[in-house]
Design a protein around this motif. Structure first.
Motif, mmCIF file in Angstrom:
data_model
loop_
_atom_site.group_PDB
_atom_site.id
_atom_site.type_symbol
_atom_site.label_atom_id
_atom_site.label_comp_id
_atom_site.label_asym_id
_atom_site.label_seq_id
_atom_site.Cartn_x
_atom_site.Cartn_y
_atom_site.Cartn_z
ATOM 1 N N VAL A 58 -10.141 70.790 35.121
ATOM 2 C CA VAL A 58 -11.154 71.934 34.481
ATOM 3 C C VAL A 58 -10.773 73.151 35.053
ATOM 4 C CG1 VAL A 58 -12.933 71.770 35.575
ATOM 5 C CG2 VAL A 58 -13.236 72.314 33.856
ATOM 6 N N MET A 67 -9.561 70.333 29.826
ATOM 7 C CA MET A 67 -10.852 69.589 30.505
ATOM 8 C C MET A 67 -10.151 68.573 30.335
ATOM 9 S SD MET A 67 -15.205 69.348 30.671
ATOM 10 C CE MET A 67 -15.078 67.541 29.567
ATOM 11 N N ASN A 72 -17.204 70.367 26.783
ATOM 12 C CA ASN A 72 -16.364 72.009 27.055
ATOM 13 C C ASN A 72 -16.475 72.577 25.532
ATOM 14 O OD1 ASN A 72 -14.077 73.478 26.793
ATOM 15 N ND2 ASN A 72 -12.791 72.003 26.367
ATOM 16 N N HIS A 103 -17.545 76.538 27.858
ATOM 17 C CA HIS A 103 -15.377 77.358 28.485
ATOM 18 C C HIS A 103 -15.442 78.509 27.513
ATOM 19 C CE1 HIS A 103 -10.851 75.978 27.700
ATOM 20 N NE2 HIS A 103 -11.819 77.315 28.719
#
Length: 253
Positions: free
Chosen positions: A99, A153, A198, A219
């Motif tokens: 990630v 990710m 994500n 994110h």
């Protein structure tokens, strides 16, 4: 084959067996040390399973002879390519996660691991994303390419035969297109994860009437509150709260 010292948290019912520890490799950029620390804390504090967080630091990889490619003009972070060493760094065993450091997790990582499906070589959120901005973070040029943010990710099935191709030699020599688009795999070998793991700030949206749209992995892909120009971005308050908790725990003012 380890890129740095990790931080392990054990579930109270766990037996401390390293084989049962879920490895999470986090892309580390020297400009974003605080982002890494906050991301790490957000994972460890909510984990109910044994987890190890390991920073992928380019300087460590270079000193150990695992990374030698020169940085190209389109690489916005120090881990643009080194992220693909994840299966190698996990000794090609079990499942592991990569990630970016500009994430914050609001949920137990155990929920994500429960989505793992051994049929796939890797699993990710399959975004259909074209950034509107011409730059991101602290003025770094924004690049547009197919499957953008898919590699930010990833759950890797490290023991999958197809992932054995991801050696230091290949990662240091292959193109960005080959790596970021997962070209070594067939489409059927790439599993899909819900977008909430994500959740792209400024792109994905929360539907207040649909709890399933609430982000579990935020994110800050264009830039987060650790950069002055993004200090008021969406979900900045959540990140700042996590940062303050990190400072308090580490006795920093």
């Amino acid at each position: 084959m380890n890129s740095g010292n990790g931080d392990v948290v054990h579930h109270p019912c766990g037996n401390g067996n390293q084989k049962n520890v879920f490895k999470i490799f986090v892309g580390y950029d020297s400009r974003e040390d605080l982002a890494y620390e906050v991301c790490k804390r957000s994972i460890l504090k909510r984990a109910s399973i044994p987890v190890e967080v390991i920073p992928i630091k380019q300087s460590d990889l270079r000193s150990s002879g695992l990374y030698w490619r020169e940085r190209g003009p389109t690489e916005s972070t120090e881990f643009s390519f080194s992220r693909f060493l994840t299966p190698y760094l996990a000794n090609y065993q079990g499942w592991a996660m990569f990630v970016d450091c500009d994430f914050l997790y609001t949920s137990d990582i155990k929920e994500l691991t429960e989505l793992i499906d051994d049929r796939y070589a890797l699993m990710c959120v399959q975004h259909d994303y074209t950034p509107k901005e011409s730059s991101k973070m602290d003025g770094v040029a924004q690049t547009v390419y197919p499957r953008k943010n898919w590699s930010s990710m990833v759950l890797y099935n490290c023991g999958h035969p197809k992932n054995k191709i991801l050696t230091p030699e290949l990662v240091n020599t292959q193109t960005g297109a080959f790596l970021h688009r997962f070209t070594w795999l067939e489409d059927s070998e790439i599993g899909s994860l819900p977008f909430i793991w994500n959740f792209l700030v400024g792109h994905n949206k929360v539907d207040e009437n649909d709890p399933s749209t609430q982000p579990k992995g935020i994110h800050y892909t264009s830039g987060g509150p650790w950069f002055e120009m993004y200090k008021n971005c969406e979900f900045a308050d959540i990140w700042l709260t996590e940062m303050e908790a990190y400072y308090k725990e580490t006795n920093q003012v």
